[in-house]
Design a protein around this motif. Sequence first.
Motif, PDB file in Angstrom:
ATOM      1  N   ALA A 174       0.865  -1.188   0.000  1.00 24.01           N
ATOM      2  CA  ALA A 174       0.000   0.000   0.000  1.00 24.01           C
ATOM      3  C   ALA A 174       0.894   1.228   0.000  1.00 24.01           C
ATOM      4  O   ALA A 174       2.113   1.139   0.193  1.00 24.01           O
ATOM      5  CB  ALA A 174      -0.905   0.002   1.222  1.00 24.01           C
ATOM      6  N   ARG A 175       0.281   2.379  -0.199  1.00 23.27           N
ATOM      7  CA  ARG A 175       1.066   3.615  -0.171  1.00 23.27           C
ATOM      8  C   ARG A 175       1.625   3.829   1.226  1.00 23.27           C
ATOM      9  O   ARG A 175       1.051   3.379   2.229  1.00 23.27           O
ATOM     10  CB  ARG A 175       0.199   4.795  -0.576  1.00 23.27           C
ATOM     11  CG  ARG A 175      -0.910   5.125   0.407  1.00 23.27           C
ATOM     12  CD  ARG A 175      -1.598   6.446   0.080  1.00 23.27           C
ATOM     13  NE  ARG A 175      -2.697   6.711   0.994  1.00 23.27           N
ATOM     14  CZ  ARG A 175      -2.559   7.286   2.198  1.00 23.27           C
ATOM     15  NH1 ARG A 175      -1.362   7.625   2.635  1.00 23.27           N
ATOM     16  NH2 ARG A 175      -3.625   7.513   2.952  1.00 23.27           N
ATOM     17  N   LYS A 176       2.740   4.511   1.301  1.00 24.83           N
ATOM     18  CA  LYS A 176       3.288   4.864   2.602  1.00 24.83           C
ATOM     19  C   LYS A 176       2.325   5.822   3.307  1.00 24.83           C
ATOM     20  O   LYS A 176       1.771   6.736   2.698  1.00 24.83           O
ATOM     21  CB  LYS A 176       4.663   5.508   2.444  1.00 24.83           C
ATOM     22  CG  LYS A 176       5.749   4.509   2.092  1.00 24.83           C
ATOM     23  CD  LYS A 176       7.129   5.075   2.318  1.00 24.83           C
ATOM     24  CE  LYS A 176       8.174   3.968   2.153  1.00 24.83           C
ATOM     25  NZ  LYS A 176       9.553   4.475   2.436  1.00 24.83           N
ATOM     26  N   GLY A 177       2.076   5.551   4.582  1.00 25.22           N
ATOM     27  CA  GLY A 177       1.117   6.366   5.315  1.00 25.22           C
ATOM     28  C   GLY A 177      -0.297   5.822   5.271  1.00 25.22           C
ATOM     29  O   GLY A 177      -1.224   6.446   5.801  1.00 25.22           O
ATOM     30  N   HIS A 178      -0.489   4.674   4.634  1.00 27.02           N
ATOM     31  CA  HIS A 178      -1.826   4.056   4.547  1.00 27.02           C
ATOM     32  C   HIS A 178      -2.299   3.685   5.967  1.00 27.02           C
ATOM     33  O   HIS A 178      -1.503   3.258   6.807  1.00 27.02           O
ATOM     34  CB  HIS A 178      -1.732   2.800   3.671  1.00 27.02           C
ATOM     35  CG  HIS A 178      -3.052   2.219   3.278  1.00 27.02           C
ATOM     36  ND1 HIS A 178      -3.869   1.563   4.163  1.00 27.02           N
ATOM     37  CD2 HIS A 178      -3.715   2.202   2.081  1.00 27.02           C
ATOM     38  CE1 HIS A 178      -4.956   1.143   3.542  1.00 27.02           C
ATOM     39  NE2 HIS A 178      -4.889   1.527   2.269  1.00 27.02           N
ATOM     40  N   PRO A 179      -3.606   3.826   6.233  1.00 28.11           N
ATOM     41  CA  PRO A 179      -4.127   3.492   7.576  1.00 28.11           C
ATOM     42  C   PRO A 179      -3.845   2.054   8.013  1.00 28.11           C
ATOM     43  O   PRO A 179      -3.800   1.783   9.223  1.00 28.11           O
ATOM     44  CB  PRO A 179      -5.637   3.722   7.424  1.00 28.11           C
ATOM     45  CG  PRO A 179      -5.768   4.689   6.301  1.00 28.11           C
ATOM     46  CD  PRO A 179      -4.633   4.405   5.361  1.00 28.11           C
ATOM     47  N   HIS A 190      -8.431  -7.970   8.779  1.00 26.40           N
ATOM     48  CA  HIS A 190      -8.277  -6.520   8.707  1.00 26.40           C
ATOM     49  C   HIS A 190      -8.168  -6.038   7.248  1.00 26.40           C
ATOM     50  O   HIS A 190      -8.629  -4.948   6.904  1.00 26.40           O
ATOM     51  CB  HIS A 190      -7.036  -6.069   9.482  1.00 26.40           C
ATOM     52  CG  HIS A 190      -7.191  -6.128  10.967  1.00 26.40           C
ATOM     53  ND1 HIS A 190      -6.359  -6.857  11.787  1.00 26.40           N
ATOM     54  CD2 HIS A 190      -8.113  -5.546  11.794  1.00 26.40           C
ATOM     55  CE1 HIS A 190      -6.723  -6.722  13.035  1.00 26.40           C
ATOM     56  NE2 HIS A 190      -7.801  -5.940  13.079  1.00 26.40           N
ATOM     57  N   LEU A 191      -7.529  -6.862   6.415  1.00 26.54           N
ATOM     58  CA  LEU A 191      -7.306  -6.465   5.026  1.00 26.54           C
ATOM     59  C   LEU A 191      -8.605  -6.369   4.233  1.00 26.54           C
ATOM     60  O   LEU A 191      -8.656  -5.705   3.197  1.00 26.54           O
ATOM     61  CB  LEU A 191      -6.356  -7.453   4.342  1.00 26.54           C
ATOM     62  CG  LEU A 191      -4.961  -7.610   4.969  1.00 26.54           C
ATOM     63  CD1 LEU A 191      -4.108  -8.574   4.158  1.00 26.54           C
ATOM     64  CD2 LEU A 191      -4.266  -6.252   5.083  1.00 26.54           C
ATOM     65  N   LEU A 192      -9.655  -7.031   4.738  1.00 26.75           N
ATOM     66  CA  LEU A 192     -10.937  -6.993   4.034  1.00 26.75           C
ATOM     67  C   LEU A 192     -11.693  -5.692   4.257  1.00 26.75           C
ATOM     68  O   LEU A 192     -12.742  -5.462   3.646  1.00 26.75           O
ATOM     69  CB  LEU A 192     -11.798  -8.183   4.472  1.00 26.75           C
ATOM     70  CG  LEU A 192     -11.261  -9.564   4.063  1.00 26.75           C
ATOM     71  CD1 LEU A 192     -12.126 -10.670   4.659  1.00 26.75           C
ATOM     72  CD2 LEU A 192     -11.211  -9.683   2.548  1.00 26.75           C
TER      73      LEU A 192
END
Length: 299
Positions: A174-179, A190-192
């Motif tokens: 994921a992008r850096k800083g993603h929740p 959690h990934l869902l």
Amino acid sequence: MSNELRIDIRDLRYFETIAALKHLGQAADVLHRSQPALTKCVQRLEAELGAALFERKGRGLELTAVGKEFYLRAAKIRETHDRYLSDMKDFIDGSAGKVRVGCGPITADYLLPIICNLALKHAPNVALEITIGTNYFLKEQIRQERLDLIVGVVSNDNEFVTQAFIDDIVVVAARKGHPVFDIASLDLEHLLHYHWILPMPPIESRKWLDNLFASHKLSRPIAHIETNSLPSIHDLIGGTDLLCFLSRLTLDHPKTRGLLQEVELEETTMARQLGITYPHGSLTPATLQLIELLNQHHA
């Protein structure tokens, strides 16, 4: 006279020598043929053309007007014939020809430059025709005999011959800083909670990921965007909260380094290999040459 001429290439060679030496006896010595044999050669050509090629001049021979024109054309025909036969020899030993290479998005950055450099250095007369696509698409191209070789993810099946060269790991990113990186004790469930950008359903990495969630009695990830080339849209991934399933090679590539970050979870770590895939049976000499060069390079 028929427009179709039946002329033996050997007669053209004999004719050229006779015309150059302007003497039947001297030509016979050079060609190691008898004068009667060369006389018959000239007679065959003249009969086929319907015109005289030589006229007597003292003890020698001179080309007629037709003979001079035929001499020019005969030389071109013979040179073309020799060149094409020579090209055929080059084709047979693998130093000439064309190899139609299919390449996956990942290997376009890693194995494809190696292949191109090997071909340029060791087989400069071999042309490469490159098609970029998914393994799913490229295998179908091989089945239809539109490709000679695939450079990409290798799978264990008996339909094709495969050779692995590079180990590869596919991970969630994921992008850096993603929740997602703020979650303590991260697990699959959690990934869902997030939408995903994923490979198309027929692609092996997508099948593996879907099966992983199914094996844990969980629903499959929600694909907000599906694509056949994740590595080429890293900017989109880096600018959204979408999760993706990418090769670590892509994460480490200069184009994406610092933009995306691995979501570290042991369950979502998929091991695979990159290499070459080609059909069983006869391959062109140039394809065999390229495979041998790759084997030597990675030995």
